[in-house]
Design a protein around this motif. Structure first.
Motif, mmCIF file in Angstrom:
data_model
loop_
_atom_site.group_PDB
_atom_site.id
_atom_site.type_symbol
_atom_site.label_atom_id
_atom_site.label_comp_id
_atom_site.label_asym_id
_atom_site.label_seq_id
_atom_site.Cartn_x
_atom_site.Cartn_y
_atom_site.Cartn_z
ATOM 1 N N SER A 195 45.100 -7.420 28.260
ATOM 2 C CA SER A 195 43.817 -6.838 27.886
ATOM 3 C C SER A 195 43.355 -7.486 26.591
ATOM 4 O O SER A 195 44.113 -7.524 25.612
ATOM 5 C CB SER A 195 43.957 -5.325 27.696
ATOM 6 O OG SER A 195 42.932 -4.807 26.871
ATOM 7 N N VAL A 196 42.127 -8.002 26.576
ATOM 8 C CA VAL A 196 41.589 -8.599 25.352
ATOM 9 C C VAL A 196 41.529 -7.564 24.240
ATOM 10 O O VAL A 196 41.866 -7.840 23.081
ATOM 11 C CB VAL A 196 40.195 -9.214 25.616
ATOM 12 C CG1 VAL A 196 39.532 -9.623 24.311
ATOM 13 C CG2 VAL A 196 40.324 -10.413 26.540
ATOM 14 N N ALA A 197 41.115 -6.355 24.557
ATOM 15 C CA ALA A 197 41.042 -5.301 23.542
ATOM 16 C C ALA A 197 42.406 -5.038 22.922
ATOM 17 O O ALA A 197 42.526 -4.848 21.698
ATOM 18 C CB ALA A 197 40.471 -4.022 24.156
ATOM 19 N N ASP A 198 43.455 -5.052 23.728
ATOM 20 C CA ASP A 198 44.797 -4.837 23.199
ATOM 21 C C ASP A 198 45.238 -6.006 22.325
ATOM 22 O O ASP A 198 45.910 -5.807 21.306
ATOM 23 C CB ASP A 198 45.786 -4.648 24.347
ATOM 24 C CG ASP A 198 45.704 -3.256 24.954
ATOM 25 O OD1 ASP A 198 44.704 -2.546 24.688
ATOM 26 O OD2 ASP A 198 46.624 -2.878 25.695
ATOM 27 N N LEU A 199 44.867 -7.226 22.711
ATOM 28 C CA LEU A 199 45.234 -8.394 21.901
ATOM 29 C C LEU A 199 44.526 -8.357 20.548
ATOM 30 O O LEU A 199 45.137 -8.616 19.506
ATOM 31 C CB LEU A 199 44.880 -9.675 22.656
ATOM 32 C CG LEU A 199 45.141 -10.997 21.927
ATOM 33 C CD1 LEU A 199 46.592 -11.112 21.484
ATOM 34 C CD2 LEU A 199 44.758 -12.180 22.809
ATOM 35 N N VAL A 200 43.238 -8.011 20.553
ATOM 36 C CA VAL A 200 42.488 -7.889 19.293
ATOM 37 C C VAL A 200 43.108 -6.819 18.408
ATOM 38 O O VAL A 200 43.322 -7.022 17.203
ATOM 39 C CB VAL A 200 41.008 -7.571 19.586
ATOM 40 C CG1 VAL A 200 40.269 -7.172 18.308
ATOM 41 C CG2 VAL A 200 40.324 -8.766 20.244
ATOM 42 N N ALA A 201 43.429 -5.680 18.984
ATOM 43 C CA ALA A 201 44.024 -4.592 18.211
ATOM 44 C C ALA A 201 45.390 -4.991 17.658
ATOM 45 O O ALA A 201 45.736 -4.641 16.514
ATOM 46 C CB ALA A 201 44.146 -3.348 19.086
ATOM 47 N N ALA A 202 46.162 -5.722 18.439
ATOM 48 C CA ALA A 202 47.491 -6.137 17.987
ATOM 49 C C ALA A 202 47.404 -7.103 16.812
ATOM 50 O O ALA A 202 48.187 -7.024 15.863
ATOM 51 C CB ALA A 202 48.256 -6.769 19.147
ATOM 52 N N ILE A 203 46.443 -8.045 16.847
ATOM 53 C CA ILE A 203 46.276 -8.981 15.725
ATOM 54 C C ILE A 203 45.823 -8.232 14.482
ATOM 55 O O ILE A 203 46.346 -8.453 13.376
ATOM 56 C CB ILE A 203 45.281 -10.092 16.098
ATOM 57 C CG1 ILE A 203 45.866 -10.985 17.194
ATOM 58 C CG2 ILE A 203 44.945 -10.942 14.865
ATOM 59 C CD1 ILE A 203 44.901 -12.026 17.733
ATOM 60 N N ASN A 204 44.884 -7.314 14.627
ATOM 61 C CA ASN A 204 44.426 -6.539 13.472
ATOM 62 C C ASN A 204 45.557 -5.720 12.871
ATOM 63 O O ASN A 204 45.712 -5.660 11.639
ATOM 64 C CB ASN A 204 43.267 -5.623 13.878
ATOM 65 C CG ASN A 204 41.951 -6.357 14.003
ATOM 66 O OD1 ASN A 204 41.702 -7.310 13.256
ATOM 67 N ND2 ASN A 204 41.105 -5.941 14.937
ATOM 68 N N ALA A 205 46.366 -5.089 13.717
ATOM 69 C CA ALA A 205 47.482 -4.300 13.213
ATOM 70 C C ALA A 205 48.515 -5.177 12.512
ATOM 71 O O ALA A 205 49.050 -4.813 11.453
ATOM 72 C CB ALA A 205 48.131 -3.535 14.371
ATOM 73 N N ALA A 206 48.794 -6.363 13.076
ATOM 74 C CA ALA A 206 49.764 -7.273 12.453
ATOM 75 C C ALA A 206 49.262 -7.766 11.106
ATOM 76 O O ALA A 206 50.041 -7.884 10.149
ATOM 77 C CB ALA A 206 50.031 -8.448 13.384
ATOM 78 N N ASN A 207 47.971 -8.071 11.017
ATOM 79 C CA ASN A 207 47.408 -8.501 9.737
ATOM 80 C C ASN A 207 47.569 -7.434 8.655
ATOM 81 O O ASN A 207 47.706 -7.749 7.468
ATOM 82 C CB ASN A 207 45.921 -8.829 9.891
ATOM 83 C CG ASN A 207 45.682 -10.194 10.513
ATOM 84 O OD1 ASN A 207 46.493 -11.111 10.371
ATOM 85 N ND2 ASN A 207 44.553 -10.341 11.197
ATOM 86 N N ASN A 208 47.541 -6.168 9.048
ATOM 87 C CA ASN A 208 47.556 -5.072 8.085
ATOM 88 C C ASN A 208 48.935 -4.482 7.846
ATOM 89 O O ASN A 208 49.077 -3.511 7.091
ATOM 90 C CB ASN A 208 46.604 -3.959 8.559
ATOM 91 C CG ASN A 208 45.156 -4.400 8.510
ATOM 92 O OD1 ASN A 208 44.736 -5.055 7.572
ATOM 93 N ND2 ASN A 208 44.396 -4.046 9.545
ATOM 94 N N SER A 209 49.954 -5.044 8.485
ATOM 95 C CA SER A 209 51.303 -4.507 8.311
ATOM 96 C C SER A 209 52.143 -5.450 7.459
ATOM 97 O O SER A 209 51.923 -6.665 7.469
ATOM 98 C CB SER A 209 51.967 -4.312 9.677
ATOM 99 O OG SER A 209 52.224 -5.573 10.281
#
Length: 462
Positions: free
Chosen positions: A35-49
């Motif tokens: 899912s593109v939405a899941d990939l976008v969310a995963a990158i955003n979460a990784a950037n912020n962790s």
């Protein structure tokens, strides 16, 4: 409490304070659904962790991007700003260019603080119309697949059908890396870099890869990429395989079937070095073969290699490359050395390259050092290269040498074999001026002669 006990008590308090550990940053692995939405969310979460993160994509999934990132619309996915590994497991991330009204954007951008490891992933269909690494002047386009301004490591991946297009200057059809980069066991094929402007002197550089920062490429294939410029703008299409503007190492890599096309302009080789760049381009092992630089009524400079800085080439097969300029000037089918170039060429095969300029000027089928550069060639085989120019001038089947405007250009040959090459004159070597020396070279069986003009190359006869 006595004064002498105060430091001890403070020390105990300080020790107690530092004994409380901060939350430890640790690596996290996230499974990303198809899912593109899941990939976008995963990158955003990784950037912020805190700490590094690994994103494991759904095996062999195709993530189809139909709209750009909402924050940075030049990119399809959020900017990489932390340490992230994308483990594709055979997945593809592509701009869905087959859908209607999909805007143009690259796939990935690695920001200055970013550290991306990309493995087992295909990057496809990206289209760069901006250049985040060089915001001034505007109008540049860099990195159709990936633009890296931080740190990037690519392994066992593919970049297919990406484009950088600009009316000012375009570079890095698949990969643009002004940061620190490495590429290994990766295929970069069918990518494009395009100058579409109408002004004089534009450029399109590095259809597969362009780098302004240190880069290493190992056991990879750069094939079938194209660099093109607008006709009759005297613009430059160069480095259809790779253009390096910084310290670069290529090891055991095949660069083949790439094309630089510049009608009425300048077409330069599949492997090109800066103008002039700091650092050295080092090529060891592998092959540079079947590439074409084509400049109808223009200038083609180098089919395989065009060097205008510091370069070392060893144990490389340079074969079947072409420099073509109908009604223009074509030179250096295999290798061309520019006026600022210093090239050390050792233990390599320069074979079956051609220079063709019907009704024009063609020179240097295998090797060409015409403008004052420095070429040192040891223990190479320069075989079966051809220079033709029906109705024009064809010189130097194996090697063409001239001293350039200063007359100080130097070619030093040692223990090379130069044979079965062909031209209109100087089938083996044509020396126009400058300094050319032989030391234990074998020059024979070239057509129509081995060296020309007669007596110009001491130690070479016939």
């Amino acid at each position: 409490m006595s004064r002498r006990h105060v430091p001890a008590v403070l020390g105990l308090v300080a020790g107690a304070l530092v004994a409380v550990p901060a939350p430890a940053a640790h690596a996290a692995t996230v499974q990303v659904r198809c899912s593109v939405a899941d990939l976008v969310a995963a990158i955003n979460a990784a950037n912020n962790s805190p700490g590094p993160d690994t994103l494991r994509l759904a095996r062999k999934c195709t993530y189809k991007l139909t709209s750009p990132d909402s924050v940075n619309p030049g990119n399809g996915l959020p900017v990489i700003t932390s340490e992230i590994t994308i483990d594709g497991r055979g997945a593809t991330i592509r701009r869905d260019d087959r859908a209607n009204n999909v805007p143009k954007f690259r796939i990935l951008f690695v920001g200055p603080t970013g550290n991306l490891t990309l493995t087992h992933t295909t990057i496809r269909g990206g289209f760069a119309t901006d250049c985040p690494a060089f915001a001034d002047p505007p109008g540049l386009a860099c990195g159709g697949g990936v633009s890296n301004t931080g740190t990037m490591k690519v392994t066992r991946s593919k970049f297919i059908g990406n484009t950088a297009k600009s009316q000012v200057f375009a570079q890095g059809g698949a990969i643009d890396s002004p940061g620190t980069g490495s590429v290994s066991e990766t295929e970069v094929t069918g990518n494009h870099v395009i100058y579409s402007g109408s002004d004089i002197g534009g450029g399109a550089a590095g259809a597969a890869i362009a780098n302004d920062g240190p880069l290493t490429v190992i056991r990879s294939r750069l094939t079938g990429n194209t660099a093109t410029v607008t006709e009759d703008t005297q613009s430059i299409a160069f480095g259809a395989g790779i253009i390096s503007f910084a310290e670069t190492t290529l090891e055991d890599t095949v660069i083949s079937k790439n094309r630089s096309f510049a009608p009425g302009g300048f077409a330069r080789a599949a492997v090109s070095n800066g103008i002039p760049a700091p650092g050295r381009l080092t090529v060891t092992g592998g092959a540079i073969k079947d590439n074409t630089s084509d400049a109808p009524h223009g200038v083609a400079q180098g089919g395989g290699i065009a060097n205008n800085a510091l370069m070392t080439v060893s144990n490389v097969k340079i074969s079947g490359n072409r420099a073509v300029a109908e009604g223009g000037t074509a030179r250096g089918g295999g290798v061309r050395v520019g006026p600022f170039g210093t090239l050390d060429l050792t233990d390599s095969h320069v074979t079956g390259n051609t220079v063709t300029a019907p009704s024009g000027t063609a020179r240097g089928g295998g090797l060409d050092n015409p403008d004052g550069g420095t070429l040192t060639a040891r223990r190479n085989k320069v075989l079966g290269n051809t220079v033709t120019a029906t109705g024009g001038t064809a010189q130097g089947g194996g090697l063409y040498h001239a001293g350039g405007t200063t007359g100080l250009g130097t070619t030093t040959l040692e223990e090379n074999t130069i044979t079965r090459n062909r031209a209109g004159d100087g089938g083996g070597i044509f020396k126009a001026s400058g300094i050319l020396t032989l030391n234990g070279d074998v020059i024979r069986n070239n057509q129509p002669n081995n060296c020309s003009p007669a007596g110009a190359v001491p130690g070479c006869t016939g």
